[in-house]
Design a protein around this motif. Structure first.
Motif, PDB file in Angstrom:
ATOM      1  N   VAL A   1     104.908  -2.105 -45.717  1.00 45.10           N
ATOM      2  CA  VAL A   1     105.679  -2.189 -46.970  1.00 45.10           C
ATOM      3  C   VAL A   1     105.827  -3.646 -47.394  1.00 45.10           C
ATOM      4  O   VAL A   1     105.694  -3.989 -48.585  1.00 45.10           O
ATOM      5  CB  VAL A   1     107.054  -1.519 -46.791  1.00 45.10           C
ATOM      6  N   ILE A   2     106.082  -4.520 -46.422  1.00 46.71           N
ATOM      7  CA  ILE A   2     106.225  -5.957 -46.736  1.00 46.71           C
ATOM      8  C   ILE A   2     104.915  -6.508 -47.301  1.00 46.71           C
ATOM      9  O   ILE A   2     104.911  -7.238 -48.310  1.00 46.71           O
ATOM     10  CB  ILE A   2     106.647  -6.736 -45.481  1.00 46.71           C
TER      11      ILE A   2
ATOM     12  N   HIS B   1     101.738  -7.092 -54.349  1.00 44.75           N
ATOM     13  CA  HIS B   1     102.198  -6.762 -55.696  1.00 44.75           C
ATOM     14  C   HIS B   1     102.745  -7.988 -56.410  1.00 44.75           C
ATOM     15  O   HIS B   1     102.427  -8.264 -57.579  1.00 44.75           O
ATOM     16  CB  HIS B   1     103.267  -5.668 -55.620  1.00 44.75           C
ATOM     17  N   ASN B   2     103.546  -8.761 -55.720  1.00 46.60           N
ATOM     18  CA  ASN B   2     104.105  -9.978 -56.322  1.00 46.60           C
ATOM     19  C   ASN B   2     103.031 -11.013 -56.608  1.00 46.60           C
ATOM     20  O   ASN B   2     103.123 -11.761 -57.597  1.00 46.60           O
ATOM     21  CB  ASN B   2     105.166 -10.575 -55.407  1.00 46.60           C
ATOM     22  N   SER B   3     102.017 -11.041 -55.741  1.00 45.47           N
ATOM     23  CA  SER B   3     100.913 -11.974 -55.988  1.00 45.47           C
ATOM     24  C   SER B   3     100.180 -11.622 -57.276  1.00 45.47           C
ATOM     25  O   SER B   3      99.775 -12.493 -58.047  1.00 45.47           O
ATOM     26  CB  SER B   3      99.930 -11.946 -54.811  1.00 45.47           C
ATOM     27  N   GLY B   4     100.021 -10.318 -57.503  1.00 47.13           N
ATOM     28  CA  GLY B   4      99.364  -9.902 -58.750  1.00 47.13           C
ATOM     29  C   GLY B   4     100.215 -10.208 -59.971  1.00 47.13           C
ATOM     30  O   GLY B   4      99.706 -10.616 -61.023  1.00 47.13           O
TER      31      GLY B   4
ATOM     32  N   ARG C   1      96.847 -17.694 -49.425  1.00 49.72           N
ATOM     33  CA  ARG C   1      97.781 -16.574 -49.234  1.00 49.72           C
ATOM     34  C   ARG C   1      97.140 -15.459 -48.416  1.00 49.72           C
ATOM     35  O   ARG C   1      97.781 -14.871 -47.537  1.00 49.72           O
ATOM     36  CB  ARG C   1      98.265 -16.049 -50.580  1.00 49.72           C
ATOM     37  N   MET C   2      95.869 -15.163 -48.709  1.00 50.40           N
ATOM     38  CA  MET C   2      95.189 -14.115 -47.943  1.00 50.40           C
ATOM     39  C   MET C   2      95.036 -14.513 -46.468  1.00 50.40           C
ATOM     40  O   MET C   2      95.152 -13.676 -45.579  1.00 50.40           O
ATOM     41  CB  MET C   2      93.808 -13.830 -48.551  1.00 50.40           C
TER      42      MET C   2
END
Length: 429
Positions: free
Chosen positions: A16-17, A23-26, A120-121
């Protein structure tokens, strides 16, 4: 089961994290429109810088733009700029178009976003890798390792090794199961030990009976020999011949019994370490009567009477002790046997407590025991050189020593113009 739930919950939370991070990155990526008025102001500043005499390289470095001097509208650099969605403006510092001003800001922005996304990845991948290894470690410690330990434990149990203990790890999925299995191992071990003790006790009883039966059998044989000698001195008659025949038959039967019991004893003599002793308070007079019943061992001289009192003995074992000691003197010395009694005060070994004893001194007038054999005569199965041509198993003095100690008494032996054995019988109270 509780631990498995923890694993599943932790894994779900991590997923979930990661989903929220993706999602926030997008959402953080947004399309940026160009601010054309600012570009127009920059264009005039570039004109001024160019007219002031600055080199093209200095201007490009200062304003982050590329100046292409060309007299054609579609040169290769301009075409590539349009293909990269760059901003292309006319370069006309004196009012006449002499080239193009190119801004590659979209490509720079894309490269910046690409680099940031890779970082980030990489962070997310590193976190997932560490968590994966951590999860595998927990699975090994709480699932795989207990199963391996249990497999190893089962192999040892199947081999009959009931001393190995199964490690019990509190908190894993098998704690209750392993505890129950280890309790089963303890019960199997206790049951096996009880079985071994029972078997050992049976063998001890057989060995003890075999040895003790041989003693009265030997007495019967000795009596038969005496009767045979007395009958041979009398005048021959049919009555005497018939009696001698019966004595011979009795002697033959006792010899058969002796051989049978010898076989039984040899099959069980290695299990003689534990023989039960039932000590009770008895009258000391009983001990003196045991000596008077052994006249078949020759002349036993009672030098005094035993002091009358209560003593702690097992009647059967005490009779066996006296029979063994006197029988040995008769067998190896063949002389008169002197018996005397006295009261002594002695200290119990490994204790400071003083106790009262009846000392029974048994002495023959034989050559005694050699100095090299003397310390060994109470060892199990030990037979001296002098005993090689005599019947026996090397158990007589061993049993005497064991019986006396188990009755709370003791034994001492030495040479004094013959062989002397002193038995200490503990008084009651």
């Amino acid at each position: 089961m509780k631990l498995l739930k923890i694993f599943l919950t932790t894994f779900t939370v991590l997923m979930v994290i990661l989903l929220i991070v993706f999602h926030n990155s997008g959402n953080s990526v947004s399309y940026k429109r160009r601010d054309m008025p600012s570009y127009n102001l920059k264009m005039h500043d570039i004109y001024d810088a160019y007219n002031s005499g600055k080199s093209r390289e200095e201007i490009e470095k200062e304003f982050g733009a590329k100046i292409v001097i060309t007299d054609t509208e579609l040169c290769e650099e301009v075409i590539n700029a349009y293909a990269n969605n760059s901003l292309v403006m006319d370069f006309a510092p004196d009012g006449e178009i002499i080239g193009k001003i190119i801004y590659d800001d979209k490509l720079d922005s894309f490269n910046t976003e690409k680099s940031y996304f890779k970082k980030r990845m990489l962070i997310i991948w590193s976190v997932a890798l560490i968590f994966g290894y951590l999860l595998m470690l927990l699975v090994y410690l709480f699932l795989i390792k207990p199963v391996r330990e249990f497999s190893k434990f089962s192999n040892e149990i199947s081999k009959g090794n009931l001393d190995v203990k199964l490690p019990i790890h509190r908190g894993n999925m098998f704690d209750t199961f392993t505890e129950s299995f280890d309790q089963m191992r303890e019960e199997l071990k206790a049951s096996k030990e009880r079985e071994i003790e029972a078997e050992k006790a049976k063998k001890e009883i057989m060995a003890e009976l075999s040895h003790d039966i041989n003693t009265p059998v030997a007495s019967i044989q000795a009596t038969c020999e005496v009767l045979d000698m007395q009958l041979s001195r009398r005048e021959k008659s049919s009555e005497n011949d018939d009696f001698r025949e019966k004595v011979g038959m009795i002697s033959s039967k006792t010899e058969t019994i002796s051989k049978i019991m010898e076989n039984v004893l040899h099959s069980t003599m290695d299990e003689l370490d534990k023989i039960e002793i039932n000590v009770r308070e008895e009258s000391s007079v009983i001990i003196e009567s045991y000596f008077r019943n052994l006249q078949n061992y020759g002349n036993i001289i009672m030098e005094n009477h035993i002091p009358e009192c209560l003593v702690n003995i097992d009647r059967l074992r005490m009779e066996q002790v006296i029979d063994n000691v006197v029988g040995n003197s008769h067998k190896y010395a063949g002389t008169d046997i002197h018996v005397s009694f006295s009261e002594v005060l002695d200290i119990i070994k490994n204790s400071k407590e003083k106790c009262e004893y009846i000392k029974i001194r048994i002495k023959d007038d034989g050559p005694g025991v050699s100095e090299k054999d003397l310390p060994l005569i109470t060892d199990k199965y030990y037979r001296s050189d002098a005993a090689k041509d005599k019947k026996g198993y090397g158990l007589g003095m061993y049993l005497v020593d064991m019986y006396m100690k188990k009755q709370g008494g003791g034994i001492e032996y030495y040479n004094d113009n013959g062989f002397v054995v002193e038995l200490l019988v503990r008084k009651a109270g």
